[in-house]
Design a protein around this motif. Structure first.
Motif, PDB file in Angstrom:
ATOM      1  N   ARG A 161      66.517  14.965   0.802  1.00 57.96           N
ATOM      2  CA  ARG A 161      66.533  15.633  -0.507  1.00 57.96           C
ATOM      3  C   ARG A 161      66.006  17.065  -0.401  1.00 57.96           C
ATOM      4  O   ARG A 161      66.590  17.992  -0.952  1.00 57.96           O
ATOM      5  N   ARG A 162      64.910  17.230   0.323  1.00 57.10           N
ATOM      6  CA  ARG A 162      64.317  18.560   0.503  1.00 57.10           C
ATOM      7  C   ARG A 162      65.273  19.514   1.215  1.00 57.10           C
ATOM      8  O   ARG A 162      65.366  20.692   0.880  1.00 57.10           O
ATOM      9  N   ASP A 163      66.007  18.979   2.197  1.00 58.23           N
ATOM     10  CA  ASP A 163      66.894  19.811   3.009  1.00 58.23           C
ATOM     11  C   ASP A 163      68.288  19.985   2.403  1.00 58.23           C
ATOM     12  O   ASP A 163      69.132  20.650   2.999  1.00 58.23           O
TER      13      ASP A 163
ATOM     14  N   SER B 290      74.652  16.727  -0.813  1.00 61.62           N
ATOM     15  CA  SER B 290      75.981  16.622  -0.203  1.00 61.62           C
ATOM     16  C   SER B 290      76.493  15.187  -0.217  1.00 61.62           C
ATOM     17  O   SER B 290      77.661  14.951  -0.469  1.00 61.62           O
ATOM     18  N   VAL B 291      75.611  14.240   0.026  1.00 62.46           N
ATOM     19  CA  VAL B 291      75.993  12.830   0.040  1.00 62.46           C
ATOM     20  C   VAL B 291      76.326  12.347  -1.350  1.00 62.46           C
ATOM     21  O   VAL B 291      77.331  11.682  -1.581  1.00 62.46           O
TER      22      VAL B 291
END
Length: 60
Positions: A49-51, A56-57
């Motif tokens: 989530r942070r990245d 995207s998923v």
């Protein structure tokens, strides 16, 4: 990410556990025993989530 001395966890199993949480609404600590440890799933989810990986998923 695995700590030193711990085997890596298959990311598909992590994703399955996250989707199970989403579907059932259960608490992190009540993941089924076949899932990886809840803290491992939680940590990977928040790193994704942070990245921005989770966006995207979930957008597909």
């Amino acid at each position: 990410m695995a700590e030193a001395g711990q085997p890596p966890v298959d990311r598909r199993v992590i994703l399955d556990a996250i989707l199970y949480l989403n579907r059932t609404g259960c608490q992190w600590r009540y993941l089924p025993h076949k899932s990886p440890h809840w803290k491992t799933v939680y940590t990977v989810f928040w790193r994704w989530r942070r990245d921005g990986v989770w966006n995207s998923v979930s957008a597909r």
